[in-house]
Design a protein around this motif. Structure first.
Motif, PDB file in Angstrom:
ATOM      1  N   GLY A 114      30.609 -35.251  27.392  1.00 16.23           N
ATOM      2  CA  GLY A 114      30.819 -36.680  27.622  1.00 16.23           C
ATOM      3  C   GLY A 114      30.164 -37.557  26.590  1.00 16.23           C
ATOM      4  O   GLY A 114      30.547 -38.706  26.437  1.00 16.23           O
ATOM      5  N   GLY A 115      29.161 -37.029  25.853  1.00 17.10           N
ATOM      6  CA  GLY A 115      28.580 -37.853  24.805  1.00 17.10           C
ATOM      7  C   GLY A 115      27.070 -37.865  24.804  1.00 17.10           C
ATOM      8  O   GLY A 115      26.410 -37.147  25.566  1.00 17.10           O
ATOM      9  N   PRO A 116      26.479 -38.724  23.952  1.00 13.02           N
ATOM     10  CA  PRO A 116      25.028 -38.847  23.870  1.00 13.02           C
ATOM     11  C   PRO A 116      24.418 -39.335  25.191  1.00 13.02           C
ATOM     12  O   PRO A 116      25.053 -40.072  25.951  1.00 13.02           O
ATOM     13  CB  PRO A 116      24.825 -39.883  22.754  1.00 13.02           C
ATOM     14  CG  PRO A 116      26.057 -39.786  21.924  1.00 13.02           C
ATOM     15  CD  PRO A 116      27.158 -39.495  22.890  1.00 13.02           C
ATOM     16  N   CYS A 117      23.188 -38.933  25.430  1.00 14.09           N
ATOM     17  CA  CYS A 117      22.521 -39.304  26.679  1.00 14.09           C
ATOM     18  C   CYS A 117      21.013 -39.329  26.437  1.00 14.09           C
ATOM     19  O   CYS A 117      20.513 -38.894  25.393  1.00 14.09           O
ATOM     20  CB  CYS A 117      22.859 -38.317  27.802  1.00 14.09           C
ATOM     21  SG  CYS A 117      22.390 -36.609  27.413  1.00 14.09           S
ATOM     22  N   TRP A 118      20.298 -39.883  27.404  1.00 12.23           N
ATOM     23  CA  TRP A 118      18.847 -39.830  27.385  1.00 12.23           C
ATOM     24  C   TRP A 118      18.358 -39.543  28.800  1.00 12.23           C
ATOM     25  O   TRP A 118      19.129 -39.589  29.767  1.00 12.23           O
ATOM     26  CB  TRP A 118      18.223 -41.100  26.823  1.00 12.23           C
ATOM     27  CG  TRP A 118      18.482 -42.376  27.595  1.00 12.23           C
ATOM     28  CD1 TRP A 118      18.486 -42.539  28.934  1.00 12.23           C
ATOM     29  CD2 TRP A 118      18.760 -43.672  27.039  1.00 12.23           C
ATOM     30  NE1 TRP A 118      18.745 -43.852  29.270  1.00 12.23           N
ATOM     31  CE2 TRP A 118      18.905 -44.566  28.120  1.00 12.23           C
ATOM     32  CE3 TRP A 118      18.861 -44.162  25.749  1.00 12.23           C
ATOM     33  CZ2 TRP A 118      19.180 -45.917  27.946  1.00 12.23           C
ATOM     34  CZ3 TRP A 118      19.128 -45.504  25.573  1.00 12.23           C
ATOM     35  CH2 TRP A 118      19.287 -46.370  26.655  1.00 12.23           C
ATOM     36  N   VAL A 119      17.082 -39.236  28.919  1.00 10.65           N
ATOM     37  CA  VAL A 119      16.477 -38.928  30.215  1.00 10.65           C
ATOM     38  C   VAL A 119      15.400 -39.963  30.498  1.00 10.65           C
ATOM     39  O   VAL A 119      14.591 -40.281  29.627  1.00 10.65           O
ATOM     40  CB  VAL A 119      15.868 -37.512  30.210  1.00 10.65           C
ATOM     41  CG1 VAL A 119      15.243 -37.201  31.576  1.00 10.65           C
ATOM     42  CG2 VAL A 119      16.925 -36.468  29.861  1.00 10.65           C
TER      43      VAL A 119
END
Length: 881
Positions: free
Chosen positions: A421-426
């Protein structure tokens, strides 16, 4: 000829009248005013009788000629005495000759010419082919201070900004008059006479109107009055550049020459002093422009028909811009810079913004929250410092996008990952639970604002410096980055909240991203530093904490229930170590207050849980599952407090619990995403049951306090478990990890358990619990069948069918009629023959207990019959025979 020796005014009047000129009498008071009302004589020529009356013998009056149409189209060109003294007459004469007007100008100079009492020169010309123009001032200059009269000095005192102008060249034309010889004496303020220097009224040259206009144009060229300069023609006034720098336009002014600039438009005709006179490039039409007159070297164009505005001063740069760039000074400056004009612009850099922070994302690392070291469990996480943030030039959008991708590839963007789905962060939510945020364009833009010093380079129009201006990447650029099919970022395969075992058997205990596994460790509780080797004492202490304290007082129905819960509790630590799915853990009890929620809270305090209510239908259940897998980072998902007697029957749950991956569409997105099904799924409730195919997909943990009011029980080894968990969760996590590490150190023995899709997990956990001395793992399969309504109902039905009819094939109607109290029902009414046939087809060949239903086709009657077979073993381990 009239001169100073023959001051006969009447004779002079007759001479002028004979030449067709209109004559006026002038007062002898030095005012040069007419002694009669002269307006009618602008259109009607005076008569001889009037002359006789105006000029009697011995008169001291002066005489004047009215110019214009009344005198046959005659015009006076007057050069003031200062113009003669300063050489303007000579200059004009030279330019006339150079511009092709020499013949006409010579005729004017040698026609009727006079000298005024002050030393000026008067020349007359007759206009042919056009009207005489009105009085016109052709050339002037500012008066010098020594020339100021008392009245002018007073005016300047009263109005300091006033200009005192001295006319140098002017005409007397339509509606004007001028004194002529032999006026003298008191007629002029000086007392000196007007003198004829050449020709007379009879020798006035006739010049065409067109050529006379050209002569006027030449005379205007020597005008020295300051002209208002337009920014469009000379450029805007700019302050000096720092460090003595030169703008391209300023450098061009110093280095360029007019001949190169005007090439193709004008050619030089003649030069007098610093002034150059220019004509059209084709050589026609005489002089049309000047350069070099005055302190500022400006181009003055006096004719229309060129790119320049008439009688507007142009600088060299302004002329270049007008000729080559349509007056666009910005484009002209850019072109000149490319040609090497101007000093190299200096560049003002952005101040670097340091970004020293810890990138593990865990609030548990705050020293204020760190636990005190204890024997066997030493604390202290590893910290990773992120260097100063990188700089990125985004002046060009394409370069900016490439730069972002390059930063991703270089690892310069901390805490940014990719997944389906793409870039992400936590990050942590308000409940301190980890959340995986899929980035939209505004999220990526905000992230880059925090982690990258992006800027655009702009030229300062004032200082000519190339300046870096802080600016964020445009939203459309962020959307372009996110629109790719892949990104050079670390792959995020999941979030864990406690130390876990990697697939190679090593321990992942450093908070943050682990490149070896793609897991992100976001500790739920402060982590304790573990000893390099697990000792026998630390193992026994860990077992004492887990089994002797935490799990000791729960009312397990059987040892298998305690074993099932401990296996589930250890599963998050081992989740990355094995492949395949895990069963759902169903925590059920006979009554409220038995301890179900406390068991769930053990997961919550150790790992964190994502609690959610059971949805109303399968569509909402699918959405809920997708939300938990895609959006939350908690390793444990709990469907808490299901209704009493709730049956876990849905096929959505069946699909979830047997798949390693889960695919679905995300709300608001068009594409489908695939996620790893790496969570432990838990359901809690009283008297829970299973249905459909979910019986074998559930691991039961049953509680039975066997007393009224179970919530009033007391005397537990740990008095109140929740406060204890809040204070000692890190100790419990360390103990659980120690149990697993000890098993690994012993060679990770497994005991083979046949459990279909769950075999790898079940076998591994069987070996681990056996190593720990915990009995009962998956020893309740028979009891589990009693928890499945469908399994139990059909097992009893088929057993009664077999006992009643043996192996005889029967029609469904006969079965319903023969076994009315045992036929499975949906609701209160027994099924129809057709409905039972559909149910039997769906279960054909499947064992319920030791019985299965088999379809027999009756070709004679053209119908399906059914019989019940029994397995040869009959569950006893012996053949039926």
């Amino acid at each position: 000829m009239i001169n100073a020796q023959t001051p006969d005014m009447r004779a002079a009047a007759r001479e002028y009248d004979k030449a067709g000129l209109c004559v006026l009498p002038i007062k002898d008071d030095g005012s040069k005013a007419a002694s009669v009302k002269w307006t009618p004589y602008k259109v009607t020529r005076s008569t001889s009788a009037e002359h006789d009356r105006w000029f009697p013998v011995g008169t001291t009056a002066g005489i004047a000629v009215v110019y214009g149409g009344v005198s046959g189209g005659v015009e006076l060109i007057e050069f003031e005495d200062t113009a003669v003294e300063e050489g303007l007459l000579d200059e004009v004469t030279e330019v006339m000759e150079a511009s092709g007007l020499g013949e006409e100008w010579h005729a004017i100079l040698t026609g009727w010419a006079s000298t005024s009492p002050s030393g000026g020169r008067h020349f007359r010309v007759r206009v042919d082919g056009g009207p005489v123009r009105p009085n016109t001032k052709l050339a002037s200059r500012l008066a010098r201070p020594e020339e100021y009269t008392p009245e002018e000095k007073q005016r300047l005192a009263e109005r300091p900004g006033s200009q005192i102008i001295r006319v140098q060249i002017e005409t007397r034309g339509e509606g004007g008059y001028g004194l002529v010889e032999p006026s003298g004496g008191t007629v002029h303020a000086t007392g000196r006479p007007y003198l004829r220097t050449s020709g007379g009224p009879a020798t006035i040259p006739t010049i065409s109107a067109e050529r006379l206009d050209a002569i006027h144009e030449i005379c205007r060229m020597v005008d020295a009055l300051p002209k208002a300069e337009s920014p469009k023609a000379v450029g805007k006034a700019q302050p000096p550049l720092p460090d003595g720098g030169l703008r391209p336009g300023d450098d061009f002014e110093r280095r360029a020459d007019w001949e190169t600039i005007l090439n193709g438009t004008f050619v030089p005709v003649t030069t007098r002093g610093n002034t150059t006179y220019w004509g059209w490039a084709d050589g026609k039409g005489g002089v049309k422009a000047t350069t070099g007159r005055g302190d500022a070297d400006r181009l003055y164009v006096f004719a229309t028909g060129s790119e320049f505005q008439a009688e507007v001063p142009y600088s060299k740069f302004g002329a270049y811009a007008q000729l080559n760039h349509g007056g666009n000074h910005k484009a002209a400056a850019a072109a000149l810079r490319e040609q090497g004009y101007g000093s190299a612009p200096t560049r003002r850099r952005l101040s670097s913004v340091p970004a020293q922070h810890f990138a593990d994302g865990s609030s548990a690392l705050d020293p204020d929250h760190a636990p005190d070291p204890q024997d066997g469990f030493e604390g202290g996480p590893q910290l990773r410092a992120v260097p100063a943030r990188p700089e990125l030039d985004i002046t060009n959008e394409a370069d900016g996008i490439d730069g972002v991708l390059a930063l991703m590839n270089s690892g310069a963007l901390p805490d940014l990952y990719k997944r389906s789905g793409g870039p992400c962060w936590v990050y942590r939510d308000d409940n301190d639970d980890p959340v995986v945020q899929q980035l939209a364009s505004d999220n990526l833009r905000a992230y880059l604002a925090d982690h990258v010093s992006s800027y655009v380079v702009k030229r300062n129009p004032v200082t000519e410096q190339m300046e870096e201006h802080r600016e964020l990447l445009m939203p459309k650029s962020c959307a372009t980055v996110l629109g790719r099919k892949d990104w050079p970022l670390p792959t995020l395969r999941g979030v864990v909240t406690s130390p876990v075992i990697r697939p190679d058997g090593s321990l992942l205990e450093a908070p943050g991203y682990d490149r070896a596994t793609g897991l992100y460790l976001e500790p739920r509780v402060p982590l304790r530093r573990l000893q390099p080797q697990v000792t026998k004492d630390s193992l026994e202490r860990a077992k004492s904490i887990v089994l002797g304290d935490v799990l000791h007082d729960f009312p397990w129905v059987k040892p298998s229930d305690r074993a099932a819960f401990l296996g589930a509790l250890l599963t998050p630590i081992l989740r990355a170590y094995f492949h395949g799915p895990t069963q759902m853990v169903a925590i059920t009890a006979t009554a409220a207050g038995s301890g179900k929620t406390l068991l769930k809270d053990i997961f919550k305090y150790c790992y964190g849980t994502a609690d959610t209510a059971w949805p109303e239908n399968d569509t909402e259940l699918r959405k809920s599952i997708t939300t938990q897998l895609y959006g939350t980072g908690s390793p444990v998902v709990v469907f808490d407090n299901l209704p009493n007697g709730f049956v876990l029957r849905t096929p959505i749950l069946s699909a979830l619990l047997t798949g390693e991956h889960w695919g679905d569409r995300i709300l608001g997105a068009t594409g489908k995403v695939t996620m790893r099904n790496d969570r432990l799924w838990i359901a809690t409730g009283n008297a829970l049951r299973t249905g459909g195919d979910n019986g074998r997909r559930v691991l039961w943990v049953r509680l039975d306090p066997d007393c009224p009011d179970p919530d009033q029980r007391d005397g537990f080894r740990i008095g109140d478990l929740r406060p204890w968990l809040r204070a000692n969760a890190s100790t419990l996590v360390a103990a659980l990890v120690t149990l697993v590490r000890a098993w690994l150190a012993a060679g990770a023995p497994v005991i083979r358990v046949r459990k279909g899709d769950y075999s790898e997990w079940a076998s591994m956990m069987a070996g681990l619990l056996d190593y720990l001395g915990v009995e009962g793992w998956m020893a309740d399969s028979a009891d589990a069948e009693t928890q499945d309504d469908e399994q139990q109902e059909w097992a009893l039905f088929l057993e009664m069918w077999r006992e009643t009819y043996g192996g005889e094939p029967l029609a469904t109607g006969a079965v319903i009629k023969g076994l009315p109290n045992h036929v499975p029902r949906k609701g209160d009414e027994p099924p129809s023959a057709n409905q039972l046939g559909i149910w039997l087809k769906a279960r054909a060949g499947r064992y319920f207990g030791v019985h299965k239903v088999v379809m027999v086709v009756d070709s004679h009657r053209k119908q399906n019959l059914w019989r019940v077979d029994i397995h040869a073993d009959r569950g006893t381990g012996r053949h039926e025979s």
